[in-house]
Scaffold this active site. Structure first.
Site, short mmCIF file in Angstrom:
data_model
loop_
_atom_site.label_atom_id
_atom_site.label_comp_id
_atom_site.label_asym_id
_atom_site.label_seq_id
_atom_site.Cartn_x
_atom_site.Cartn_y
_atom_site.Cartn_z
N GLY A 1 0.88 -1.17 0.00
CA GLY A 1 0.00 0.00 0.00
C GLY A 1 0.91 1.21 0.00
N ALA A 2 0.70 2.11 -0.96
CA ALA A 2 1.65 3.21 -1.14
C ALA A 2 1.92 3.98 0.15
CB ALA A 2 1.14 4.14 -2.25
N ARG B 1 10.96 -1.06 -4.37
CA ARG B 1 9.83 -1.09 -5.30
C ARG B 1 9.80 0.21 -6.10
NH1 ARG B 1 4.22 -3.21 -3.51
NH2 ARG B 1 4.26 -3.91 -5.67
N ASP C 1 -0.86 4.34 -6.71
CA ASP C 1 0.55 4.23 -6.36
C ASP C 1 1.34 5.42 -6.85
OD1 ASP C 1 -0.56 1.32 -6.43
OD2 ASP C 1 1.23 1.29 -5.18
#
Lengths: 345, 345
Positions: free
Chosen positions: A46-47, A88, A236
């Site tokens: 989850g961002a 990421r 995101d």
């Protein structure tokens, strides 16, 4: 409910989201490598939650850094920060949090390194606390477009597990519930990693929200039945023109919503909006391992060595987005104007 | 490759498709109850294969029926036929095959029951053999809209495992391959039962076709990249106006294809076209157990007792369908005219 991310006595605690919904395990992390692994392996995801975890990761990674000179410390700090940045590529909150930490260091370079370290810890805690407040405001603003009795479809998990509290896409559901406004939810299971089935269904059920689980490919049929009043998903990274990267499948849901005249909303904090990224074409899209599709759940469901395309995100073009719900209000098209205005508010 | 359905020495042999791609197991069936179970549990699946299996099921179920009077036999025959009809409600080939068997009985009621039984066996074998030829023709006709080097996206499995041979949606790929026309395929994995991952990917890979597996929610992104020249899917029932019931998710793929200006084709034998069903609204849609979504991979991936909506099929409205590829040619809109014409050919 236990917080998805917690920081206590110098240690980071995260719910291992890869084990939900059957096992609720809290990982104790006091090492940057474990923090990197947790982000990379989606134990924390989850961002917003990634940003929070990364900020704490910097604290853990610089705790024992050289205190004899600023330059020595800053070299170690940059190494830690760049290491975390490599976990990421798509979620911008990760870089946003690391930049806030960097600014904290640079703005206080005159201080003793020991003091800078204390300020870094304070900044991480501040990022964490601000996120809860931000999500609450996203929830309040989201309620402007929802009414009691409506049904929302969501994709992936942009709930409290993805943030400090309330979530982003699910914030209007939770804030609404506190105020007696009941909104039903259809949750796409969200292959390959099933965040919708494992996380969204889990946290909404636990909160007593009326939630129905479907596979991703059922969304069109559910919409055609007239059961869905709005789609709300997280994000995101939102580009300056409103193009939005979010979990793979979001773009398809947006096209289906348009075909059924259902409003399609993005929800996220300003920290997810990246005005330096001009359009969706400039957002790097992470591709993940074929094994997530072939062997996703401990059982082989496709032939060995089958060719697989496994992008983790897609980009929804701005023209499919009815509004972007942030803590400062809802941006409407044209986004290259409205998003900038939100930052100036 | 082993045939999906085989009949030899009075016994029915079917590949247990629920165990693919990891286990290739052939079930020996000599009892109507086992045949019903095989259809119900999707051990044999795909509209044409279901029809073939049901025809043999009638043979197995009436083999020991009373031979002393036609009336006594016909009562037992009807019981067997109605039992098989109760296995799955959506695929019309099941009912089509059972009607052919019924006609065989009624047209020969003057004969001794023993002879009628022999004719029933012959009719089942004929249904089976005709299907292979039908599929080959579907493949030839499908090649009219494809060219060497093109890429097709397909959903679920409408390949040789779903039919006697060649398949329906995949028939142009197989017939093309025999003729040196190479067509690449993107296969949606097709949740919840993953027929795309387990069966389409399996049979195309085995046949040496260039196939790439994606999750259902990646189709939109793949289309947006310009990688797909056409979508071809099978069908479980086509109504007189062209509305088509097929595996859940097909309707969504059709909408996505339209949004990207990609032609969307249905492929199936005339036996799947039901002129007695006027529109898609008249097609009953099977709903299946929540466990397929909650526990689909042999591992629990959603909370216990979560509410689930699990339709096995959806209906794609005729206006989204570029053409319906049959053994007698390609029907084009308006389908209420063109489909009737195919039957009269």
């Amino acid at each position: 409910m236990i917080d998805s991310v917690k920081y206590e006595n110098g240690k980071l605690y995260i719910i291992d989201q890869t084990k939900l919904p059957t096992i609720l395990e809290v990982l104790e992390i006091d090492d940057i490598k474990d923090c990197w692994d947790a982000i990379k392996q989606l134990k924390v995801r989850g961002a917003p939650a990634i940003g929070i975890a990364a900020a704490y990761g910097v604290v853990l990674g610089t705790r024992n850094a050289d205190e004899s000179s600023f330059e020595g410390f800053y070299t170690e700090f940059k190494k830690a920060s760049e290491y975390l940045a490599s976990s990421r590529p798509t979620a911008v909150n990760l870089f946003w949090a690391l930049e806030r930490m960097d600014r904290t260091v640079l703005e206080n370079k005159a201080l003793a390194v020991k003091e800078i370290k204390e300020l870094l810890e304070k900044e991480a805690i501040l990022i964490h606390e601000e996120d809860a407040e931000t999500c609450r405001r996203i929830g309040e603003n989201g309620l402007e477009v929802l009414k009691d009795g409506m049904t929302v479809l969501t994709h992936c998990n942009a709930g409290r597990l993805a943030t400090a509290k309330y979530g982003t896409a699910l914030a209007p559901i939770y804030v609404g519930k506190e105020r007696g406004i009941n909104i039903k939810v259809f949750a796409d299971e969200t292959r390959p990693l099933l965040q919708g089935a494992r996380l969204t269904a889990f946290e909404l059920q636990e909160a007593g929200v009326d939630v129905t689980l479907i596979t991703d490919n059922m969304a069109a049929m559910v919409m055609s039945k007239g059961w869905i009043d709005a789609v709300i998903v997280g994000c995101d990274r939102v580009a300056a023109n409103g193009d939005t990267a979010n979990k793979i499948g979001t773009y398809g849901v947006a096209l289906l919503a348009k075909a059924h005249n259902i409003p399609f909303y993005i929800a996220g904090p300003l920290s997810t909006i990246d005005l330096n990224t001009l359009t969706g074409k400039d957002i790097p899209i992470e591709e993940r391992e074929p094994s997530e599709i072939i062997n996703g759940f401990g059982k082989q469901t496709a032939p060995t060595d089958i060719k697989v395309f496994n992008p983790a995100f897609d980009v929804t073009p701005n023209e499919l987005i009815t509004g972007i719900i942030t803590e400062k209000g809802i941006a409407r098209p044209p986004y290259n104007v409205s998003l900038k205005e939100l930052f100036d508010k």
